[in-house]
Design an enzyme around this catalytic site. Structure first.
Site: not given
Ligand SMILES: Nc1ncnc2c1ncn2[C@@H]1O[C@H](COP(=O)(O)OP(=O)(O)OP(=O)(O)O)[C@@H](O)[C@H]1O
Ligand SMILES: [Mg+2]
Length: 550
Positions: A67, A100-101, A396
């Site tokens: 996260d 957030t990332t 989340d």
């Molecule tokens: N099955 C999937 N295939 C491709 N991309 C995916 C899939 N599931 C999620 N994603 C993508 O992963 C990204 C989110 O990644 P992640 O949750 O690690 O980071 P974040 O949401 O930016 O930060 P955080 O969750 O740490 O607050 C999004 O761009 C989402 O569309």
């Molecule tokens: Mg996320």
């Protein structure tokens, strides 16, 4: 070093205090950009389902997470520009709870592209202006391509929750946890006019080690990590009338040391009887108000516990302050400070209050509350670290479901919306004059960092994937994104990788805001380090008895 300037007559004037450092112009900009890029780089590898987790050790307190907000919170960042990057993830977390990332990574990339533009002699104000125009165009694009979700459409809400958990340690259990999160939010959502309102505080989250994440469950009521105080009290009370007390059921001790000389055993007895009488009358007030359950935020005297037990009243002590507020809302009771004023109307109501054993711990459940919008999630997991990460992931999931309930618009993920934004921005750039055009193209390149990082973290050929993405989007396939599981460019909407529109718009808003703010700085004046704190009494020998340095 003190900062000196000279008057016309050649006199030196001390402007800033000693120990102050100052960086100006390009040097300040480069330095800030570098710090921001380092932060973005640090979290980049954790984006997406194939992203890696980070292990953070803060004085032996180990956290394992992917996260962004948590990683950055745990890193003790010093540089002012780096601190601004940390704030982006915090804002993102507060506003929408996910992304957030991505927000930090996009901000870092916006600055990285800006650095290239600065090196090509573009003035920072031109870049800032270009970025602002690009951001507003990008937001417009996202709004346009977003898919309206049916109000409270359970299926899309579940998909959105599943996507947010796909990149977490608990991904394996995401189907079940998503259902649970949707259930919780639907339970607490309240219809106001045409809209639904959700207060996340209405969802209580409790963690208990033991069993596994798969045993996590939803409870229509509240859960307190507290046991019933006295073994003679009932362990189960139906049709509970509850006193919510935020003061102790004890005799107040005097504030000063008082000495009472007792010469006669009778006097001692009278003294004790007096105390006993006071406690008895406190319990009497509770019972005569019609209560059969007491939840107390402070302590309960042993003697009072005994009296309560005799009256068949169930009591819990030392409840958390935050839980008291939730209890008041859920049971319709009032927080009572003084038992003297307790009346029947102050009592809260629930169908059942019961102590149950969860793993090693005894836990009190309050079910069938007066307010049907009270709900709790009881998280189970093998170790504390798993529980903590499960809690963050459920947070989340709850946030994204709430986001869609509040604003029922969704987009597909996997970098598809970012690619579409980039494509349309490049078209838009053509309509702008030369220098601004470069800034808008820079912005378009920067948002492409999302599909690129997803591919990179999945170990795919990034160049190949990006060019395939471009081709598909040119053909009008707006939801073409990176399927990190198959390693191919596919329709993310069909794959059910859905996300709230508000998460995507907030990523762009906060990243642009932070990047432009950092770009507009051309002077960094840093105060000297604070002087060594005053020595503790006993002189300077604190460090292992080192001799005083005079
Ligand atoms: N099955 C999937 N295939 C491709 N991309 C995916 C899939 N599931 C999620 N994603 C993508 O992963 C990204 C989110 O990644 P992640 O949750 O690690 O980071 P974040 O949401 O930016 O930060 P955080 O969750 O740490 O607050 C999004 O761009 C989402 O569309
Ligand atoms: Mg996320």
């Amino acid at each position: 070093m003190a900062y000196l300037t000279q008057t016309q007559s050649g006199q030196s004037v001390l402007v800033l205090k000693e120990g102050t450092s100052r960086r100006r112009g390009k040097e300040a900009q480069k330095n800030n950009i570098m710090a921001a890029k380092i932060i973005a780089q640090a979290v980049r590898s954790s984006i997406g389902p194939k992203g890696m987790d980070k292990m953070l050790d803060s004085m032996g307190d180990v956290t394992i997470t992917s996260d962004g907000a948590t990683i950055l919170k745990e890193m003790e960042v010093e540089h002012p520009a780096a601190k601004m990057m940390v704030e982006i993830s915090k804002t993102q977390d507060d506003e929408v709870g996910d992304g957030t990332t991505s927000a930090v990574v996009v901000a870092g990339e916006l600055l990285s592209k800006a650095e290239e533009l600065l090196n090509n002699n573009l003035h920072p104000t031109v870049i800032v202006e270009g970025y602002r125009k690009a951001a507003s165009k990008a937001l417009e694009t996202l709004e346009k391509i977003a898919i309206p979700a049916e109000l409270m459409d359970k299926e899309s809400l579940k998909q959105v929750a599943m996507t947010s958990m796909a990149s977490k340690l608990v991904a394996e259990n995401r189907q079940q946890l998503a259902e649970l999160s949707v259930g919780a939010i639907m339970h607490v959502a309240q219809k106001v006019g045409e809209e639904y309102r959700v207060d996340l505080d209405d969802v209580m989250v409790e963690k208990k080690t033991g069993e596994s994440v798969a045993s996590t469950r939803l409870i229509k009521g509240l859960v307190l990590s507290k046991e019933i105080t006295h073994s003679d009290m009932p362990k189960r009370v139906q049709r509970a009338n509850i006193v919510l007390l935020n003061s102790a059921i004890e005799i107040k001790k005097t504030q000063f040391d008082a000495k009472i000389n007792i010469q006669d055993p009778l006097q001692m007895e009278a003294f004790q009887r007096e105390e006993e009488g006071m406690l008895r009358s406190m319990v009497e007030k509770i019972s005569s108000a019609g209560a059969n359950v007491v939840i107390c935020q402070k302590g309960i005297d042993d003697m009072a516990q005994h009296f309560l037990a005799k009256k068949g009243i169930l009591a819990v002590k030392q409840a958390k302050e935050s839980d008291m507020a939730k209890l008041a809302k859920a049971t319709g009771g009032k927080l009572v400070t003084a038992l003297d004023n307790l009346i029947k109307d102050d009592l809260g109501h629930a169908e059942l209050v019961e102590e149950r054993k969860i793993g090693e711990d005894k836990t009190t459940f309050i079910e069938g509350c007066k307010n049907p919008h009270a709900v709790a999630i009881l998280i189970r997991g093998g170790t504390q670290r798993i529980l903590d990460e499960a809690e963050r992931s459920i947070h989340d999931a709850l946030c994204v479901v709430r986001d869609v309930v509040k604003e029922p618009k969704i987009v597909a993920g996997g970098g598809a919306p970012e690619e579409e934004v980039a494509r349309l921005l490049r078209k838009y750039a053509e309509t702008l004059p030369g220098k601004e055009q470069l800034a808008v193209i820079g912005f378009a390149d920067a948002v492409e960092i999302v599909p690129m990082t997803l591919a990179e973290n999945a170990g795919l050929d990034t160049i190949g994937i990006l060019s395939e993405l471009k081709v598909q989007h040119e053909k009008g396939k707006i939801w073409a994104g990176v399927n990190v599981q198959s390693g191919k460019v596919e329709d993310m909407k069909k794959l059910g990788v859905l996300e709230p529109l508000s998460v995507k718009t907030q990523i762009l808003k906060s990243a642009t805001e932070a990047a432009t703010m950092i770009l507009r700085i051309d002077d960094v004046i840093a105060g000297g380090k604070t002087k060594t704190p005053p020595m503790p009494p006993g002189g300077r020998g604190g460090m292992g008895g080192m001799p005083p340095e005079y």
